[in-house]
Design an enzyme around this catalytic site. Structure first.
Site, PDB file in Angstrom:
ATOM      1  N   ASP A   1       1.643  -7.597  12.960  1.00  0.00           N
ATOM      2  CA  ASP A   1       2.335  -7.532  11.671  1.00  0.00           C
ATOM      3  C   ASP A   1       2.336  -6.103  11.143  1.00  0.00           C
ATOM      4  OD1 ASP A   1       2.722 -10.203  11.566  1.00  0.00           O
ATOM      5  OD2 ASP A   1       1.197 -10.640  10.061  1.00  0.00           O
TER       6      ASP A   1
ATOM      7  N   GLU B   1       8.009 -10.185 -20.980  1.00  0.00           N
ATOM      8  CA  GLU B   1       7.213  -9.609 -22.076  1.00  0.00           C
ATOM      9  C   GLU B   1       5.744  -9.994 -21.938  1.00  0.00           C
ATOM     10  OE1 GLU B   1      11.416  -9.892 -23.086  1.00  0.00           O
ATOM     11  OE2 GLU B   1       9.902 -11.249 -22.232  1.00  0.00           O
TER      12      GLU B   1
END
Ligand SMILES: Nc1ccccc1-c1cnco1
Length: 248
Positions: free
Chosen positions: A174, A117
């Site tokens: 990568d 929340e």
């Protein structure tokens, strides 16, 4: 780089003591401090949240403990400096390799993982008056809290720090790393034995012809990107086009 993490689940950050991040800390390349938000509560229940104004489900994290925690973290850091506040939230900007590179260039990061929340908005607004704040999402799914997002981000950032990865070359290929492989997923990789359960290694990888190997790897990366991330292909094509334009 200094990293502070303020959390109600300090034990969730234990993985930062092992493997790549743990080794970087042991070598002094990374200075990580994990703080328990409840250290800045003063009631018997050590309360950190309350019901939301305006009603609705769940609980919102109270501003007072966060405000005092950030005051303390800034007070413990290098004199006259402030950290970049990194707030994991499903409503943040996407965490990408580019953002990891950007954050890896900062001297001091403070992460504030919270429950789904969220934290009272005034904490972020007040922090933004005294330090850079970036709200970051690691993906479009719902977690119970931001701690796992911190583990993801710290690992992605730490491996980009100078000297943390043993072989600097590891960055180059990568997936998502800048350069020729930007916007392309990594292709398949192989190692010994040359044959395993009747399956062999592609001959090109045993050829010793580095030009052919590099071309094959780009083709494989493109094929995998086309299959798994067609959304990246457009970006890659534009990037390749743009590169040709620049070299023309
Ligand atoms: N779902 C969450 C709940 C709490 C804090 C962060 C997140 C998050 C971050 N990136 C995606 O989700």
């Amino acid at each position: 780089m200094r990293i502070d993490v303020v959390t109600i689940f300090p034990e969730y950050l234990e993985p930062l003591n092992i493997s790549l991040v743990g080794k970087a800390r042991a070598r002094g390349q990374l200075d990580v401090h994990v703080h328990d938000l409840r250290d800045w509560t003063y009631d018997v229940h050590r309360t950190v949240d309350d019901s939301p104004y305006g009603g609705g489900p769940g609980m919102v994290m109270k501003p007072e403990p966060w405000g005092e925690a950030l005051d303390a973290v800034i007070g413990k850091g290098p004199a006259g400096e402030v950290p970049t506040l990194v707030v994991p939230t499903p409503s943040g900007r996407p965490f990408t390799q580019e953002l990891a590179q950007e954050l890896a260039g900062r001297p001091w990061l403070t992460f504030t993982p919270a429950r789904y929340e969220g934290i009272d908005r005034r904490v972020i607004e007040e922090a933004a008056t005294r330090m850079p704040v970036v709200e970051v999402s690691i993906g479009d799914y719902v977690l119970a809290g931001g701690e796992v997002a911190v583990l993801v981000m710290v690992e992605a950032i730490a491996r980009l720090l100078p000297g943390v990865l043993g072989n600097a070359e590891s960055h180059r290929d990568d997936s998502f790393a800048p350069g020729a492989m930007a916007d392309l997923l990594e292709g398949p990789v192989y190692t010994k034995p040359a044959e395993w359960r009747g399956r062999t290694v592609p001959d090109v990888l045993l050829s010793g012809n580095h030009g052919r190997i590099a071309r094959w790897r780009r083709e494989q990366a493109f094929a995998r990107t086309l299959a798994n991330r067609p959304d990246l292909v457009a970006r890659w094509q534009y990037g390749a086009f743009d590169k040709k334009e620049r070299e023309a």
